[in-house]
Motif scaffolding. Sequence first.
Motif: not given
Length: 711
Positions: A629-639
């Motif tokens: 979940g944390d990684v997916m959020t970070e991916l979305q923050i990075k476009r």
Amino acid sequence: MRTYDEKHIKNVVLIGPAKSGKTTLAETMLYEAGIVHRRGTVEENNTVSDYHEVEHDRGSSVYATSLHTEWRDYKINIIDTPGLDDFIGEVITSIRVCDTAVLLLNAQNGIEVGTELLWNYVDKYNKPTILAVNQLDSDRASFNRTIEEAKSYFGSAVTVMQYPLNTGSGFDSIIDLLKMVMYKFPEEGGKPEKLPIPDSERERADALHNELVEKAAENDEGLMEQYFEKGTLDEDEMRQGLKIGMMKHEVFPVFCLSAKKDMGSGRMMGFIDNVAPSAIEMPAEETEDGEAVPCDPNGPTRLFFFKTLVEPGLGRLSFFKVLSGEVSVGMELVNERTSTVERISQLFIADGKKRNAVENLKAGDIGCTLKLKNTYTNHTLNGKGAVGNIRPIDFPDPKLRVAISAVNKQDDEKLSEVLNEIHIEDPTVSIEYNQELKQLILSTQGELHLAVTKWRLENIYKLQAEFQKVKIPYRETIQGAANATYRHKKQSGGAGQFGEVSMKVEAYYEGMPPLSEHPVRDSETVDLPWGGKLVFNNCIVGGVIDARFLPSIMKGVMEKMAQGPLTGSYVRDVRVSVFDGKMHPVDSNDISFKIAGMMAFREAFLQAGPQLLEPVFEVEVLVPSELMGDVMTELQIKRGVIMNMEMEGDNQVIKARVPLAELDKLQTSLRSLSQGRAIVRSHFSDYAPVSTDLQKRVSEEYSKAELAEAH
């Protein structure tokens, strides 16, 4: 120095996360063998292994360091490695050439993030592995928890050879399940007293001993028959079974240590002598062509170079493993990769910065030599009768990129030479001049790796460098179509310049219909070197522009496409149709029509819905399920755009599309977020349109930079 035969040489690599005690263990092993008479410490910067100035500055290992001990008629070559994955290249080369990995587990922390990362390479090369539970003298040490975690991660191959009778500050006793004795150490460590196993531990020791016997027996049919016949195995039979199991990767013997207090290392060294496989017992290396190269002392001489170290004032030190035959001072060998002859003028066995001169080294041994002219890491030197390059070591792709330049522009050439020297020493550092971006790009394994590279530039080579962000290799295209006419006229006395061009510029795509409003006399399609296409149509009728000027118009268009109107980036995927214009009987020439074509293209391009494209990478992130979940959020923050998710063992693989502009930041943030457990793989996919806001910002930045340069 004594020369050992191939059966009495053991090569071990000490691996483990940072602060697991590898350098301290290496120092203790040298002390136990009498190589050093006083043990140094990491804190006092006086260990044999960590001798480089940068290691003293940082207080941790940066380089893999070769050492050796002589223990009970065996020679043990030891390579002490860094624990931080920024220096993973040093670890990979060491694992590749050693025959046994000693993986240190910190009894305070159990299986750490770094342990998992290192294990991937041990498993890749299928190396026999010893698990050494260290720091049992710490108040927070827990042997039982460490073993439980090890079994959970490594499986049933974890084989307890010893267990501590107590842990913590009072640690001083180990129950050995192979010899079935208790080793009790004096307070200052060193040679232990052999004692009977206490009655209070007899039941547990007997049960674990029986498990050890069964584990040894199950690896060989003959031993299994002996076990069924006798109900047990003697010590020699157990050693035989354990060795077979280690080589099958089905037995990972566990030893107990306090390297700091010199407790337990001697017993483990004895096991390395007696049980750990030598090079001659390991599977043969292979050439790039798939030919097996067994470790044969009577075979042709073959050396594989796994490490290059450039030391100021000394020169290039080259480390190798003798894969077959024997190497002697004065031999001339052929470098298969460069087709050059190298003369071995000196041979050494290294103990940190100390180099012990020897006359020869036999198959299975590890040594080094000085001042080879054309031989580097991953090269092979062959003697008479040997051909082919040994399969090279694969290094991971860089994780961090920066643009680098010399503070003093007169040092630019020297900077390039020094960076190339650093790359020779450490192949996980790469350097490339990007013609498109006009930047020298330095790539490393991470922030710390970059910091050490910077330290070396400043302190070893006395070079001041500045670092900038790497520019993004954008592309420009258009979404619509537009017409433009441009007249170039110049009169300055004598012959003048005149050329007028009218053209239509439109977005190109495969299968687009032919031009309808103007007849196309001929057409040329250019596959652009930076990707995409240019279709150039000649629609001139009535001779308003002489045919000899069409190539000049096309040249002007191409020059502007090489420095796009929007951001100075390459232009791709356009169709240009020249349909009208004017000439002057005297003043028209090639340069006039080149300029007119260039400017007409620029005007039409900017009216045709210009679109900035950015490089997008396909990214796979391998991450423990609890962090998904944390990684997916970070991916979305990075476009990033999530494309897919799937299981791989106990981990999740998240597949996404991520813009290059965010990739370096993503690598850094995921490393921090996952404490280094996330493994990121990426490769270029395609170019995709950027948002309107980003396009406006990048375009304005380019315009400001152009204006500043003009003034």
